[in-house]
Design an enzyme around this catalytic site. Structure first.
Site, mmCIF file in Angstrom:
data_model
loop_
_atom_site.group_PDB
_atom_site.id
_atom_site.type_symbol
_atom_site.label_atom_id
_atom_site.label_comp_id
_atom_site.label_asym_id
_atom_site.label_seq_id
_atom_site.Cartn_x
_atom_site.Cartn_y
_atom_site.Cartn_z
ATOM 1 N N SER A 1 0.819 -1.215 0.000
ATOM 2 C CA SER A 1 0.000 0.000 0.000
ATOM 3 C C SER A 1 0.850 1.261 0.000
ATOM 4 O O SER A 1 0.328 2.368 -0.036
ATOM 5 C CB SER A 1 -0.929 0.009 1.226
ATOM 6 O OG SER A 1 -0.181 -0.146 2.412
ATOM 7 N N ASN B 1 -1.959 -2.621 13.330
ATOM 8 C CA ASN B 1 -3.420 -2.533 13.324
ATOM 9 C C ASN B 1 -3.926 -1.294 14.060
ATOM 10 O O ASN B 1 -4.792 -0.576 13.564
ATOM 11 C CB ASN B 1 -4.034 -3.796 13.928
ATOM 12 C CG ASN B 1 -3.668 -5.042 13.138
ATOM 13 O OD1 ASN B 1 -3.104 -4.932 12.043
ATOM 14 N ND2 ASN B 1 -3.964 -6.204 13.664
ATOM 15 N N HIS C 1 -41.368 20.776 -10.396
ATOM 16 C CA HIS C 1 -41.448 19.940 -11.607
ATOM 17 C C HIS C 1 -40.761 20.615 -12.786
ATOM 18 O O HIS C 1 -41.106 20.355 -13.941
ATOM 19 C CB HIS C 1 -42.897 19.606 -11.977
ATOM 20 C CG HIS C 1 -43.723 19.147 -10.821
ATOM 21 N ND1 HIS C 1 -43.864 17.826 -10.476
ATOM 22 C CD2 HIS C 1 -44.422 19.850 -9.890
ATOM 23 C CE1 HIS C 1 -44.635 17.721 -9.401
ATOM 24 N NE2 HIS C 1 -44.974 18.937 -9.015
ATOM 25 N N SER D 1 -15.365 25.178 -27.868
ATOM 26 C CA SER D 1 -15.504 23.930 -28.601
ATOM 27 C C SER D 1 -14.502 23.948 -29.741
ATOM 28 O O SER D 1 -14.217 24.992 -30.311
ATOM 29 C CB SER D 1 -16.924 23.815 -29.148
ATOM 30 O OG SER D 1 -16.945 22.972 -30.282
ATOM 31 N N GLU E 1 -20.107 21.474 -14.972
ATOM 32 C CA GLU E 1 -20.447 20.116 -15.415
ATOM 33 C C GLU E 1 -19.581 19.078 -14.717
ATOM 34 O O GLU E 1 -20.052 18.015 -14.298
ATOM 35 C CB GLU E 1 -20.271 19.993 -16.927
ATOM 36 C CG GLU E 1 -21.260 20.824 -17.716
ATOM 37 C CD GLU E 1 -20.888 20.859 -19.195
ATOM 38 O OE1 GLU E 1 -21.025 19.816 -19.853
ATOM 39 O OE2 GLU E 1 -20.442 21.912 -19.685
ATOM 40 N N TYR F 1 -9.210 -6.732 12.896
ATOM 41 C CA TYR F 1 -8.566 -6.195 11.703
ATOM 42 C C TYR F 1 -8.513 -7.261 10.614
ATOM 43 O O TYR F 1 -8.182 -8.415 10.873
ATOM 44 C CB TYR F 1 -7.134 -5.708 12.003
ATOM 45 C CG TYR F 1 -6.425 -5.261 10.739
ATOM 46 C CD1 TYR F 1 -6.566 -3.963 10.267
ATOM 47 C CD2 TYR F 1 -5.668 -6.164 9.975
ATOM 48 C CE1 TYR F 1 -5.969 -3.559 9.077
ATOM 49 C CE2 TYR F 1 -5.071 -5.763 8.790
ATOM 50 C CZ TYR F 1 -5.223 -4.470 8.347
ATOM 51 O OH TYR F 1 -4.646 -4.079 7.176
ATOM 52 N N GLN G 1 -7.182 -2.226 4.326
ATOM 53 C CA GLN G 1 -6.193 -1.438 3.591
ATOM 54 C C GLN G 1 -6.857 -0.729 2.405
ATOM 55 O O GLN G 1 -6.358 0.291 1.936
ATOM 56 C CB GLN G 1 -5.066 -2.358 3.110
ATOM 57 C CG GLN G 1 -3.954 -1.649 2.389
ATOM 58 C CD GLN G 1 -2.724 -2.531 2.260
ATOM 59 O OE1 GLN G 1 -2.029 -2.784 3.231
ATOM 60 N NE2 GLN G 1 -2.472 -3.017 1.050
ATOM 61 N N LYS H 1 -8.191 3.327 2.074
ATOM 62 C CA LYS H 1 -7.433 4.569 1.893
ATOM 63 C C LYS H 1 -7.679 5.290 0.579
ATOM 64 O O LYS H 1 -7.945 6.498 0.569
ATOM 65 C CB LYS H 1 -5.953 4.291 2.089
ATOM 66 C CG LYS H 1 -5.669 4.022 3.544
ATOM 67 C CD LYS H 1 -4.336 3.434 3.802
ATOM 68 C CE LYS H 1 -4.369 2.765 5.160
ATOM 69 N NZ LYS H 1 -5.323 1.615 5.223
HETATM 70 N N1 ARG Z 1 -1.123 -1.298 5.375
HETATM 71 C C1 ARG Z 1 -2.019 -1.846 6.345
HETATM 72 C C2 ARG Z 1 -3.383 -1.170 6.192
HETATM 73 O O1 ARG Z 1 -3.451 -0.194 5.527
HETATM 74 C C3 ARG Z 1 -1.503 -1.611 7.709
HETATM 75 C C4 ARG Z 1 -1.976 -2.581 8.724
HETATM 76 C C5 ARG Z 1 -1.446 -3.922 8.420
HETATM 77 N N2 ARG Z 1 -1.727 -4.838 9.456
HETATM 78 C C6 ARG Z 1 -1.595 -6.137 9.281
HETATM 79 N N3 ARG Z 1 -1.874 -6.899 10.281
HETATM 80 N N4 ARG Z 1 -1.189 -6.640 8.145
HETATM 81 O O2 ARG Z 1 -4.378 -1.598 6.714
#
Ligand code: ARG
Length: 473
Positions: free
Chosen positions: A38, A125, A171, A292, A305, A332, A337, A340
């Site tokens: 990531s 985590n 309307h 255009s 737009e 977790y 992940q 994000k």
């Molecule tokens: N890159 C991971 C995430 O965004 C971080 C946490 C990873 N934890 C794990 N137990 N692999 O969630």
């Protein structure tokens, strides 16, 4: 059994498949590495990651879990890492998976054992949950400012137009006259609610997960309240399992953003309509339009737009995030992940959109005459005539019927209600007097709507004053 392949370092974080333990005996394939990493996107969290680590380390030292010398080393190493990242000199490594392992590995490379002690009583985590919350809190505070600016731009555009009449629609048919200011203030209400929602979301974003460790808490004597204070959190997540797995805060934020973008899309749509030749209510500055390549006469409201279109991706991110969480067992899971990229894109899209819309709105040129002509076209004062008859003692349903007849006659002749001769109106309904003329004018109609929240200029001026006081810097 050989745990260290030839050419690989003994530093556990130098090669990621060994970061966990000596348990792993074969390296990760290139595809798996790419699939699971990531760092390409979460490096954006670096500042929050460093802040969180420093707060954790200070607390570990205060609790006697690490020594003062370790803390000093960690602080020194982190200062250098910050400098490297800011200067664009930090070497992010895909093999180190994410922002957390990248920074920790660099810290260890810089300061040795102290770097390896940083992760005591912590897991990625609770670390990642803390980082995302810290980062999002900062973004929320910036968005709150942008939302105020958006509202201010609308209020200031509205202020000179409490007597500028335009058709109000239901309307998409001309319904009753309203002032342009009143119409704009409807959007101020929407963005004010968005701002309230955002402030509410912030409370639940601003809770500290750190200390939950992997999921169960930790056996080290951590002082979580202290870390919360250091990082400016309002409180501490009270259940370690929930702390590492909860992403409600991201969902709530996305819901706020989706609703806000829906409001933007409605305003953008109206701007597009108003700017079209069929309405001609406003003009936009050239810098918000494009031409255009084939039709030389075109000036297209591309910004509006796109703002309308970008609401789709923000709503999509909400769907993505909420689906991501559905059915996830405690605690977790790596699924998280995936929170994000949608979250980052939501923040970026919303921030840019609010910024550009506020700027564009501030530069709108209002074409009062066209608005007025449109309001005159659609028998917008028919309700006023009905209300007039009610005040003269006619039951509303009868008044409604009499006015419908009047509109039919006027339509047949292609004239407005105000242009029908008094005698003819009186033939339809004898209670009509000469004083009806005032009622049939656009301004008479506007002025009559004196109810709180109505379009009468006096009411709208009071709303403008209220908004200005509320939004004062
Ligand atoms: N890159 C991971 C995430 O965004 C971080 C946490 C990873 N934890 C794990 N137990 N692999 O969630």
């Amino acid at each position: 059994m050989q745990h260290t392949a030839p050419g690989m370092s003994n530093d556990p974080l130098a090669n990621k498949h060994q970061a966990w333990s000596a348990l792993f005996s074969e390296p990760m394939s290139e595809l798996v590495q790419r699939y699971t990493a990531s760092v390409g996107f979460d490096q954006r969290l670096w500042r929050a990651d460093v802040e969180g680590s420093l707060a954790h380390a200070e607390m570990l030292a205060a609790q006697g879990v690490i020594g003062a010398a370790d803390l000093a080393d960690i602080q020194r190493g982190m200062a250098q890492i910050v400098a490297e990242i800011e200067a664009g000199r930090f070497a992010w490594k895909l093999a180190l998976e994410d922002v957390h392992l990248n920074i920790e590995a660099r810290l260890t490379a810089l300061v040795g054992d102290a770097g390896k002690r940083l992760h005591t009583g912590r897991s990625r985590n609770d670390q990642v949950a803390t980082d995302v919350r810290l980062w999002l809190r900062g973004e929320i505070d910036k968005l709150a400012v942008l939302l105020r600016e958006m509202q201010r731009a609308l209020v200031e555009l509205a202020a000179p137009h409490t007597d500028t009449v335009m058709p109000g629609y239901t309307h998409m048919q001309v319904a009753q006259p309203v002032s342009f200011a009143h119409h704009l203030l409807a959007y101020v209400e929407m963005f004010a609610r968005d701002a309230e929602r955002l402030a509410d979301v912030r409370k639940r974003v601003n809770m500290l997960p750190l200390g939950a460790a992997a999921l169960a808490g930790t056996s080290y004597p951590l002082d979580r309240e202290r870390v919360a204070r250091t990082l400016g959190f309002d409180g501490v997540c009270q259940n370690s399992l929930d702390a590492v797995s909860d992403r409600d805060f991201a969902l709530e934020f996305s819901a706020f953003a989706a609703i806000c973008m829906v409001h933007v899309s409605r305003l953008a749509e109206e701007i597009v309509l108003w700017m079209s030749q069929n309405f001609g209510f406003i003009d936009l500055a050239d810098r918000y339009c494009t031409g255009s390549s084939i039709m030389p006469q075109k000036r297209n409201p591309d910004v509006a737009e796109l703002a309308r279109g970008k609401s789709g991706r923000v709503v999509g991110h909400l769907m993505g995030l909420i689906t991501l969480m559905k059915g996830q067992p405690l605690t977790y899971n790596k699924d998280n992940q995936e929170d994000k990229e949608p979250l980052f894109d939501t923040v970026d899209t919303l921030a840019d959109t609010l910024r550009i819309m506020a700027e564009m709105v501030a530069g709108i040129q209002v074409k009062k005459e066209a608005m007025k002509r449109a309001a005159l076209k659609g028998y917008a004062t028919a309700t006023d005539l009905a209300d007039y008859l009610v005040k003269k003692g006619l039951p509303f349903r009868d008044a409604h019927e009499a006015v419908a007849h009047a509109v039919k006659i006027a339509l047949g002749r292609g004239v407005d209600l105000a242009e029908l001769p008094l005698a003819e109106l009186q033939a339809l309904q004898p209670r009509i007097d000469a004083d009806v003329q005032q009622v049939l004018t656009l301004h008479g109609s506007l002025g009559a709507r004196q109810v709180l929240g109505g379009t009468a200029p006096e009411q709208v001026r009071a709303q403008i004053a209220r908004h200005r006081a509320r939004l004062a810097p």
